[in-house]
Motif scaffolding. Structure first.
Motif, PDB file in Angstrom:
ATOM      1  N   ARG A 606      -6.803   6.038   9.731  1.00  0.00           N
ATOM      2  CA  ARG A 606      -7.955   6.700  10.345  1.00  0.00           C
ATOM      3  C   ARG A 606      -8.008   6.458  11.844  1.00  0.00           C
ATOM      4  N   VAL A 607      -7.298   5.435  12.304  1.00  0.00           N
ATOM      5  CA  VAL A 607      -7.379   5.055  13.715  1.00  0.00           C
ATOM      6  C   VAL A 607      -5.981   4.912  14.302  1.00  0.00           C
ATOM      7  N   SER A 608      -5.939   4.851  15.620  1.00  0.00           N
ATOM      8  CA  SER A 608      -4.677   4.677  16.326  1.00  0.00           C
ATOM      9  C   SER A 608      -4.887   3.764  17.520  1.00  0.00           C
ATOM     10  N   LEU A 609      -3.868   2.934  17.787  1.00  0.00           N
ATOM     11  CA  LEU A 609      -3.876   2.120  19.010  1.00  0.00           C
ATOM     12  C   LEU A 609      -3.014   2.735  20.094  1.00  0.00           C
ATOM     13  N   GLY A 610      -2.120   3.660  19.699  1.00  0.00           N
ATOM     14  CA  GLY A 610      -1.251   4.297  20.680  1.00  0.00           C
ATOM     15  C   GLY A 610      -0.019   3.489  21.010  1.00  0.00           C
ATOM     16  N   VAL A 611       0.554   2.811  19.997  1.00  0.00           N
ATOM     17  CA  VAL A 611       1.769   2.036  20.218  1.00  0.00           C
ATOM     18  C   VAL A 611       2.865   2.537  19.299  1.00  0.00           C
ATOM     19  N   MET A 612       4.103   2.252  19.676  1.00  0.00           N
ATOM     20  CA  MET A 612       5.268   2.542  18.837  1.00  0.00           C
ATOM     21  C   MET A 612       5.877   1.206  18.447  1.00  0.00           C
ATOM     22  N   PRO A 613       5.693   0.782  17.176  1.00  0.00           N
ATOM     23  CA  PRO A 613       6.260  -0.509  16.773  1.00  0.00           C
ATOM     24  C   PRO A 613       7.757  -0.424  16.558  1.00  0.00           C
ATOM     25  N   SER A 614       8.417  -1.556  16.681  1.00  0.00           N
ATOM     26  CA  SER A 614       9.833  -1.633  16.356  1.00  0.00           C
ATOM     27  C   SER A 614       9.970  -1.746  14.848  1.00  0.00           C
ATOM     28  N   TYR A 615      10.915  -0.968  14.281  1.00  0.00           N
ATOM     29  CA  TYR A 615      11.111  -0.999  12.840  1.00  0.00           C
ATOM     30  C   TYR A 615      12.308  -1.849  12.442  1.00  0.00           C
ATOM     31  N   GLU A 664      -7.414  -1.018   7.874  1.00  0.00           N
ATOM     32  CA  GLU A 664      -8.751  -1.556   7.646  1.00  0.00           C
ATOM     33  C   GLU A 664      -9.641  -1.479   8.883  1.00  0.00           C
ATOM     34  N   MET A 665      -9.097  -1.017  10.012  1.00  0.00           N
ATOM     35  CA  MET A 665      -9.853  -0.983  11.263  1.00  0.00           C
ATOM     36  C   MET A 665     -10.651   0.310  11.399  1.00  0.00           C
ATOM     37  N   LYS A 666     -11.695   0.256  12.199  1.00  0.00           N
ATOM     38  CA  LYS A 666     -12.578   1.403  12.399  1.00  0.00           C
ATOM     39  C   LYS A 666     -12.571   1.829  13.860  1.00  0.00           C
ATOM     40  N   ALA A 667     -12.637   3.114  14.088  1.00  0.00           N
ATOM     41  CA  ALA A 667     -12.650   3.648  15.452  1.00  0.00           C
ATOM     42  C   ALA A 667     -13.918   3.201  16.175  1.00  0.00           C
ATOM     43  N   GLY A 668     -13.747   2.850  17.463  1.00  0.00           N
ATOM     44  CA  GLY A 668     -14.887   2.476  18.279  1.00  0.00           C
ATOM     45  C   GLY A 668     -15.322   1.037  18.143  1.00  0.00           C
TER      46      GLY A 668
END
Length: 692
Positions: A606-615, A664-668
């Motif tokens: 539901r949310v995004s931090l705007g990062v690209m993790p290494s896989y 589990e995180m919520k926007a805002g």
């Protein structure tokens, strides 16, 4: 009579013009030094042959494919772009060094095997219920899972339904801390059953279940086999997936029969409650009450040879040769099936002709064409055949950390993955938003030919349309006092004595043959996607991705060499080659841009931090490959290269822990994130944004 003669003359002239422009188009689309269909066929036929047994990374078949590519690079005169470390000993002395080579080795776990320390017992004291003391046999009753941690744990059994936590679905099998400091026992799969588009598709995967168990404080996770015959269950076959590293807790699979003994009833009775949810959890908790698991897992990981193959074509310009264009394609595939396969059974050779012998053959053919045209290669061209793509972009992730040319001097990366099934001229090109010039460049070069021609000295006058409406046989013709030369776009205007007129064919329609297009392009902005270009875009390198589309043979044994459209692949390579030529002509490098993200519509985040993790494999935190400009992560001061070790109160060891926390995180809402940066532990505040 005169009017009819004009009509015949006009039709003949237009027909001749159309024929000549078509011939020119065909000539331009296939120049004398263009991609060779028979060479492509030979490459694909060998790479996808039974001899190479599907080219699974870490197998002899993949090693042979890498050798084949390296030999071709050598034959074409490319310089080695990799290196091999060595140690020599002379008496008591030893010497270490490196040798230039086409191979660029990278770490890879090819498989796992049972160690000597595996044990599982279930006990219950008399004061806790019916006494129990069962030693389960490894390989017969249970099996450790390859990505689980090696450890010895003991704790009460907590039955947790399917062992799923999905905050976005308001579903939590671990609600109330039922598994804290216990051994979680769960069904495999999810309440969705076999539905691949259900609500819990991601959360039902074992990797994410392990992350949920760890986040809930469980000591270990034990899942009940899905198959009645334990040896038929895919989890009972010990293997390792290289994606994400160690789970951070022991994980094991238990046969149905063994689970029935632990829970004290016929398993069929419990399976009737496989809908999951509170009722099944409550029933299981009551039945397993007082049972203690003692679990010891010992899985030995076997490292194997795995390489990228790198060849260099040095640029001819004294200044621009210090910049590089990377051309890439992965050469690995799925071997005999198993992880990643869509076949009904394991053991058949997955030939991987389209995925991605086609791209590898294309890489070799471009190496041949461009090495024969060295004067035009002002910038250095780096050719890379990547290994480990099917396992999670392992080879390309390694390359961008140890590139043959510095990434700061890499101006673009062009990736070819599955380019052998061109149908109805449809070509997917991704990454057109990763450089400001890319969309216009691709669209321009998609025009098959620019035809210079002289317009016939006859044209419709402005009354042609009116006269046609009035039912006349044809319009009156007037002479054009001067010749007009192109090139013209389809339907472009020319000026006659009566004013503007349209260049048309005998049927009155615009003469489309003057500027035919090579492909029906399907363009996408995003530089991220399920192939090796993602590793480069994560490092701020502009990318283009060429793909002719999926098909019914994808990741199946039936993806064979005889099903490749070799003529179509040659056309695709013609476009890629022309893009390379144009990039070589430019004095300035392409301008990197932040592309529009095209998020998978089935994602459950539901949310995004705007990062690209290494896989890549990780056990001590999640490294971030990139941070999008203007994103919540950027606003919080998070940088590419940071390693996330804790997020929203959850310890983070790998990408699965991270996605569990993110779900589990919520926007805002503000959360604390802990990072490792240059050896220092930092605490920052980040506020996720709603995913759009």
């Amino acid at each position: 009579m005169k009017a009819m003669q004009y009509q015949k003359t006009l039709r003949l002239l237009l027909a001749l013009l159309l024929l000549s422009s078509n011939a020119l188009a065909q000539t331009a689309a296939k120049p004398s030094n263009g991609p060779d269909v028979e060479r492509l066929r030979a490459h694909v036929t060998y790479l996808a042959s039974d001899k190479l047994e599907g080219r699974r990374t870490g197998t002899p078949g993949a090693d042979e494919a890498a050798r084949y590519v390296a030999e071709e690079f050598k034959r074409l005169g490319l310089a080695p772009g990799g290196s091999i470390s060595y140690i020599t000993r002379t008496g008591p002395l030893s010497f270490a060094g490196t040798l230039q080579a086409y191979d660029q080795p990278f770490p890879y776990v090819a498989g796992v095997e049972l160690g000597k320390g595996n044990a599982l017992t279930a006990t219950r004291r008399a004061d806790a219920g019916v006494p129990m003391a069962i030693d389960f046999r490894v390989g017969e009753d249970w099996m450790p899972v390859g990505f689980g941690s090696n450890a010895k744990v003991e704790g009460p059994v907590a039955f947790v339904g399917y062992g799923i936590t999905a905050a976005e679905q308001n579903y939590d099998d671990y609600k109330g801390g039922v598994a804290k400091d216990k051994v979680a026992l769960a069904f495999s799969g999810s309440p969705d059953g076999d539905n691949p588009h259900g609500r819990f598709t991601r959360a039902g995967e074992l990797r994410f279940k392990a992350a949920a168990a760890r986040a809930a404080g469980a000591k270990a996770l034990v899942v009940i086999a899905a198959e009645e015959n334990f040896k038929d269950d895919k989890l009972a076959r010990l293997r390792y997936d290289n994606a994400g590293g160690d789970a951070g807790l022991p994980v094991a699979v238990l046969s149905r029969q063994a689970a029935a003994k632990v829970l004290g009833l016929a398993l069929a009775s419990l399976l009737s409650g496989r809908g999951g949810g509170p009722a099944a959890v409550a029933q299981g908790a009551e039945l397993g009450k007082g049972v203690v698991f003692s679990l010891s897992t010992d899985v030995v990981r076997k490292n194997a040879s795995a390489v990228n193959v790198v060849g260099l074509l040095e640029g001819s310009d004294p200044k621009l040769k210090n910049e590089a264009i990377v051309l890439g394609a992965h050469y690995d595939h799925l071997g005999l099936g198993g992880e990643g396969s869509l076949a009904g059974r394991e053991g058949e050779i997955h030939h991987g002709a389209d995925d991605n012998a086609s791209g590898t053959a294309g890489l070799l053919e471009l190496a041949r064409l461009l090495s024969a045209d060295r004067a035009r290669m002002r910038r250095t061209v780096v050719f890379v055949a990547f290994g480990g793509e099917e396992e999670g972009l392992i080879g390309s992730s390694y390359y961008v950390e140890k590139p043959a040319y510095p990434l700061q001097q890499t101006v673009a990366m062009l990736n070819m993955d599955m380019i052998g099934r061109l149908r109805e001229g449809a070509l997917n090109v991704g990454g057109v938003g990763t450089a400001t010039e890319f969309r216009g460049l691709v669209e321009e070069l998609n025009k098959a030919v620019s035809v210079d021609f002289t317009v016939v000295p006859l044209t419709f006058n402005q009354q042609a349309g009116v006269e046609k409406k009035e039912g006349k046989q044809g319009a009156e013709k007037v002479e054009n006092p001067k010749n007009l030369s192109g090139p013209y776009l389809p339907g472009s205007s020319v000026t006659g004595p009566g004013g503007p007129a349209i260049v048309v064919g005998p049927d009155g329609r615009p003469a489309q043959s003057f500027w035919p297009e090579r492909f029906a392009l399907r363009l996408s902005e995003d530089g991220f996607g399920p192939s090796d270009h993602s590793s480069f875009y994560a490092k701020r390198v502009p990318v283009l991705f060429f793909f002719t589309g999926s098909h019914e043979d994808y990741h199946k044994p039936s993806d064979t060499a005889d099903r490749i459209n070799y003529e179509g692949e040659a056309q695709v390579l013609g476009l890629v080659r022309d893009i390379v030529y144009r990039l070589q002509e430019w004095e300035a490098r392409p301008t990197y841009a932040v592309a529009k993200s095209e998020v998978n519509t089935r994602t459950t985040f539901r949310v995004s931090l705007g990062v690209m993790p290494s896989y890549g494999e990780a056990t001590d935190g999640l490294k971030l490959d990139s941070v999008r400009e203007g994103s919540p992560a950027a606003a919080a001061g998070i940088r590419a290269g940071d390693k996330v070790v804790r997020l929203a109160g959850r310890d983070i060891r790998n990408v699965y822990d991270y996605t569990q926390a993110l779900s589990e995180m919520k926007a805002g809402q503000e959360y604390e994130i802990e990072l490792l940066r240059d050896g220092q532990r930092l605490k920052l505040k980040v506020t996720p944004a709603e995913r759009k």
